[in-house]
Design a protein around this motif. Sequence first.
Motif, mmCIF file in Angstrom:
data_model
loop_
_atom_site.group_PDB
_atom_site.id
_atom_site.type_symbol
_atom_site.label_atom_id
_atom_site.label_comp_id
_atom_site.label_asym_id
_atom_site.label_seq_id
_atom_site.Cartn_x
_atom_site.Cartn_y
_atom_site.Cartn_z
ATOM 1 N N LEU A 193 0.835 -1.203 0.000
ATOM 2 C CA LEU A 193 0.000 0.000 0.000
ATOM 3 C C LEU A 193 0.873 1.259 0.000
ATOM 4 N N LYS A 194 0.223 2.398 -0.188
ATOM 5 C CA LYS A 194 0.952 3.657 -0.320
ATOM 6 C C LYS A 194 1.821 3.943 0.895
ATOM 7 N N ASP A 195 1.332 3.562 2.095
ATOM 8 C CA ASP A 195 2.101 3.834 3.311
ATOM 9 C C ASP A 195 3.196 2.801 3.570
ATOM 10 N N GLY A 196 3.388 1.857 2.644
ATOM 11 C CA GLY A 196 4.428 0.851 2.776
ATOM 12 C C GLY A 196 3.995 -0.423 3.471
ATOM 13 N N SER A 197 2.801 -0.455 4.027
ATOM 14 C CA SER A 197 2.311 -1.677 4.647
ATOM 15 C C SER A 197 2.003 -2.721 3.579
ATOM 16 N N LYS A 198 2.032 -4.013 3.992
ATOM 17 C CA LYS A 198 1.884 -5.099 3.028
ATOM 18 C C LYS A 198 0.722 -6.005 3.393
ATOM 19 N N GLN B 220 -6.553 3.083 0.881
ATOM 20 C CA GLN B 220 -5.506 3.947 0.346
ATOM 21 C C GLN B 220 -5.036 3.381 -0.981
ATOM 22 N N PRO B 221 -4.372 4.145 -1.795
ATOM 23 C CA PRO B 221 -3.912 3.650 -3.093
ATOM 24 C C PRO B 221 -2.890 2.523 -2.943
ATOM 25 N N LEU B 222 -2.779 1.742 -3.997
ATOM 26 C CA LEU B 222 -1.799 0.662 -4.037
ATOM 27 C C LEU B 222 -0.482 1.181 -4.608
ATOM 28 N N GLN B 223 0.610 0.713 -4.014
ATOM 29 C CA GLN B 223 1.929 1.075 -4.529
ATOM 30 C C GLN B 223 2.438 0.028 -5.508
ATOM 31 N N SER B 224 2.225 -1.265 -5.177
ATOM 32 C CA SER B 224 2.670 -2.334 -6.075
ATOM 33 C C SER B 224 1.894 -3.609 -5.793
#
Length: 654
Positions: A601-606, A630-634
């Motif tokens: 996730l955007k905050d770095g949580s997985k 929240q938005p997805l990072q990857s």
Amino acid sequence: MKYKKLFFALFFSLLIIYSFGQQQTTVASLYNPKEVFAQNFYKNKGNEIRSANGAPGPKYWQNRADYNLQAAIDTVKNELSCNETIHYTNNSPDSLPSLWIQLDQNTYREDARSNFYSGPGAEQHTKGFQFESITVTYKGKSFNADYIITDTRMQIRLPRALSSKSKIDISIKYHYSISIFGGRTDYLMTKNGKIYEMAQWYPRACVYDNLEGWNTLPFLGSGEFYCEYGDFDYTVTVPNDMIVAGSGELQNENEVLSDQQIQRLAAARKSDKTVMIRTVGEVNRRTAHYVSNGTKMWHFKMYNSRDVAFGASKAYVWDAARVNLPGGKKSLAMSVYPVESAGEDAWGRATEYLKKSIEFFSTNYFVYPWPVAVNEAGTAGGMEYPGIVFDGWRDKAGELYWVTAHEIGHNWFPMIVGSNERRYAFMDEGFNTFIDVYAADDFNKGEYAPKRDGEYAPGKGNPADEIIPYLKDAEAPTMMARADAVIEKYRHPIEYFKPAFGLVLLREVILGHDRFDYAFKKYIEHWAFKHPSPDDFFRTMNNEGGEDLNWFWREWFQNNWQLDLTIQSVSYRNNDYKRGADITIVNLQKMAMPFNIEIVLKDGSKQNLQLPVETWLQSAVHTIHLPTTQPLQSVTIDPAAMLPDSNRGNNSWE
């Protein structure tokens, strides 16, 4: 997505369009769920001989061969002579008009089939077995055998069929030349004398089973052995300055050993540290001053075994240590090797490697059943027999550990679990390579770990990546190919590596440790000292693991299918991440597998999602709806790279 799933289930080969933002790529999927999950996997139904659950049935039978052998080695002529009696018991429901015997030494003849099946013939030859007499004793009457020899087989034609539940004796007097070039029966010149490695040294009864009847495939070299179980009582007569180390337990220590050697052996049976039975200094001193005069007869017995082998030499350094087995049982690990192999970086640790391997395999799979295990140094360079292994005299450190663990591991597959090596090499080489993986992790806190890519290059790289070239290779045989049909290029990857890695996938990805370990041990228990087929293994794992794994047996064992999972798209509902994300995964190749997805996730949580194989039961496309705040990072498929995904470049979205 309901209509889209149905569309792909019916038309799996149509084009899939997958997009990343505005970019679109067109790729064809080869996936067909109807092929992967097809019904009626087994050709034969379970029956009273082999049950549907993979266990021997209530009417399971196998024949038996007990042996009496009196052998002698002429160290001048390099010749073995022997008087042999095979006590054969027909436990089958069939009457047998003839008996078939394996003659492995005939593979060294100039006219042997083994010279022609895989290229130019060998340059050196022997005459194979030379028979002086063959007699048969049946129901109290003895007569000269009516026999024919075809390559590495002998057929004994009986005047009256051997009826069910009957016994017959075959007495054979023979001799043969021991070659210096043989891969399994040979001798090595050392500075203190010859080392003889004696295997396939006596005619052996072919297996008669309910699958093939008589198993008479010739011995060509790559395909190894398939033997009946029985008890062995054998003697080896050699010059009296030689030591014989053989399968089974020495019966006459007082006649062949010195008082000092007997005392040291007694100490070794109580010691977890290696005890020297014959030191380097004693070998050198005895060789320099001792003149051989006369002979000694070494007497061994081995019970419930499918074979015996031995080594003999006056050049042996000899050490031993106690093996601690579950339930308070004990065994004895011994090593014999020339002074050239001595040293703590070499064979000085051979008994330690042997002892620890046996203890690990016994604790985790099945208790080692014999009182002695021997590690013998010579030219065979890695060959296994019940209770004894032949390893390379030049091997050192990790190389010696790996070959020792692998070869003694063969005492579980196929010496205890007696599969047909001549047909299905994966059932011994692959299964044994699999248990090596965990033995290496365990030994001395991983001193020689990891062993992750088969037998010869431990720790080289990620096995999931290393198997991919062979899955892509259209010329590669499957694991179900006859052993001798697999050319050398593919022998290790297909017979050792692929089945071992397949079992790792079953344990680490598909079933999990608990279910896999329970089912795998049940397979060993079911078929200890018996003759399993591939179907018996597949059925046991299905039943005791509680999963229909036929899709896996089909794609991994019966075929060399590929896996290629890709992220087709990631999008938010109504372009609003608060309404959740839709992640669409596509299977582009023919293999199905359960798989893991990591979402950052955007905050770095997985978050991690584990998807079962049923994801692919109906379609090549699957969409996951993920609630998000929240938005997805990857998004990454198989982040640990445990699966043999042929294209990891399409496994991530950012």
